[in-house]
Design a protein around this motif. Structure first.
Motif, short mmCIF file in Angstrom:
data_model
loop_
_atom_site.label_atom_id
_atom_site.label_comp_id
_atom_site.label_asym_id
_atom_site.label_seq_id
_atom_site.Cartn_x
_atom_site.Cartn_y
_atom_site.Cartn_z
N GLN A 146 0.85 -1.19 0.00
CA GLN A 146 0.00 0.00 0.00
C GLN A 146 0.88 1.24 0.00
O GLN A 146 1.87 1.30 0.74
CB GLN A 146 -0.91 0.00 1.23
N ALA A 147 0.52 2.22 -0.82
CA ALA A 147 1.28 3.47 -0.88
C ALA A 147 0.30 4.63 -0.81
O ALA A 147 -0.79 4.57 -1.40
CB ALA A 147 2.09 3.55 -2.17
N PRO A 148 0.65 5.70 -0.09
CA PRO A 148 -0.28 6.82 0.07
C PRO A 148 -0.54 7.55 -1.23
O PRO A 148 0.33 7.65 -2.10
CB PRO A 148 0.44 7.73 1.08
N LEU A 149 -1.76 8.04 -1.36
CA LEU A 149 -2.14 8.81 -2.53
C LEU A 149 -1.58 10.22 -2.42
O LEU A 149 -1.69 10.86 -1.38
CB LEU A 149 -3.66 8.85 -2.67
N HIS A 249 -2.50 0.99 5.82
CA HIS A 249 -1.67 2.19 5.82
C HIS A 249 -2.41 3.32 6.53
O HIS A 249 -3.63 3.44 6.45
CB HIS A 249 -1.36 2.59 4.37
N GLU A 250 -1.68 4.14 7.23
CA GLU A 250 -2.30 5.18 8.07
C GLU A 250 -3.21 6.12 7.28
O GLU A 250 -4.17 6.67 7.83
CB GLU A 250 -1.21 5.98 8.79
N GLN A 251 -2.94 6.33 5.99
CA GLN A 251 -3.78 7.23 5.21
C GLN A 251 -5.22 6.71 5.11
O GLN A 251 -6.16 7.50 4.94
CB GLN A 251 -3.22 7.44 3.81
N ALA A 252 -5.40 5.40 5.24
CA ALA A 252 -6.75 4.82 5.14
C ALA A 252 -7.65 5.28 6.27
O ALA A 252 -8.88 5.18 6.17
CB ALA A 252 -6.66 3.29 5.13
#
Length: 270
Positions: A146-149, A249-252
């Motif tokens: 998973q990678a942040p947008l 991922h924390e962005q989720a």
């Protein structure tokens, strides 16, 4: 799974095919999706060979074309009396050339389109049938990758990399999983995401230049558990790393990021 109808996208090979074979042996009625008619007919024949009499129907669509996604959903709504489970499994990996940016029929970055926009659209289109068939389940096959947008360049028009594109698309899928789960009563429709296994021996893994680490069966078991386990009947809005509920991922978990993704998605699907 007797009298349960399950739609599996990307069912002509890899994880999707193995899930179909497993569920057929458990008595499920299967709706198999693929983008190649020959391979779709073959997997339907394989299912019938393993489980004679298993109800199997096929749906042809290229998920890189959102028009075909809508058309397939319309055919399902027209032909099927119920839909107990939707498994959004179809995906594109990093690609053989990780530096080559590809686009979908509508001009969206290909991995974002197939791995995120298509299942998001399909789920929304089929939601009336899922709700009418309640209790129903949606399982989104995500990834630990998973990678942040970057909302300044969500679809990587600059500095493209296939791995980054794939990981962004999978995080977007998880973010959408959380949003949809929050909208729906857990006793009617549950929505969960799962990382089935690390580097399964699939065509997508090999074509990405990676070395498979485990067999496909390692991913079948945790995915099928989300489909069949009575203990998960009202569990929703979760991300599972195989059998374990895990943090994504924390962005989720960032409300602002999820809202921005939802707004972007509405624009892209309009």
């Amino acid at each position: 799974m007797d009298n349960k109808t399950v739609l599996i996208t990307g069912s002509t090979q890899g994880l999707g095919r193995h899930i179909a074979l497993d569920l057929a042996a458990k008595g499920a009625s299967l709706l198999l999706h693929g983008r190649d008619r020959g391979r779709l007919d073959q997997v339907a024949a394989d299912v019938r060979a393993v489980s004679p009499g298993a109800p199997v129907r096929t749906y042809l669509a290229d998920l890189a074309d959102l028009g075909q996604v809508r058309a397939m959903a319309a055919r399902v709504l027209d032909a099927e009396a119920r839909l107990d489970v939707l498994v959004n499994n179809a995906a594109i990996g990093f690609g053989t050339d990780h530096t080559r940016r590809e686009v979908s029929r509508q001009g969206h970055e290909l991995r974002f389109a197939v791995n995120y926009l298509a299942p998001r659209l399909l789920t929304r289109e089929l939601l009336p049938l899922l709700t009418a068939s309640a209790p129903a389940r949606v399982i989104n096959v995500a990834s630990a990758g998973q990678a942040p947008l970057d909302f300044g360049d969500v679809t990587l028009e600059h500095g493209y990399g296939g791995e980054d594109a794939y990981c962004r698309s999978k995080l977007a899928m998880i973010m959408s999983t959380f949003d949809l789960a929050a909208e729906l009563p857990a006793d009617r429709v549950t929505v969960n995401a799962v990382h089935p296994a690390h580097l399964m021996d699939t065509r997508g893994v090999r074509e990405s230049g990676l070395t498979p680490a485990v067999g496909i069966d390692e991913g079948v078991r945790p995915t099928v558990r989300l489909i069949t386990d009575p203990a998960l009947a009202t569990v929703t809005g979760k991300y599972f790393d195989q059998f374990t509920e895990s943090p994504a991922h924390e962005q989720a978990y960032e409300a602002t990021a999820r809202a921005r993704l939802a707004a972007l998605t509405r624009d892209l699907l309009a």
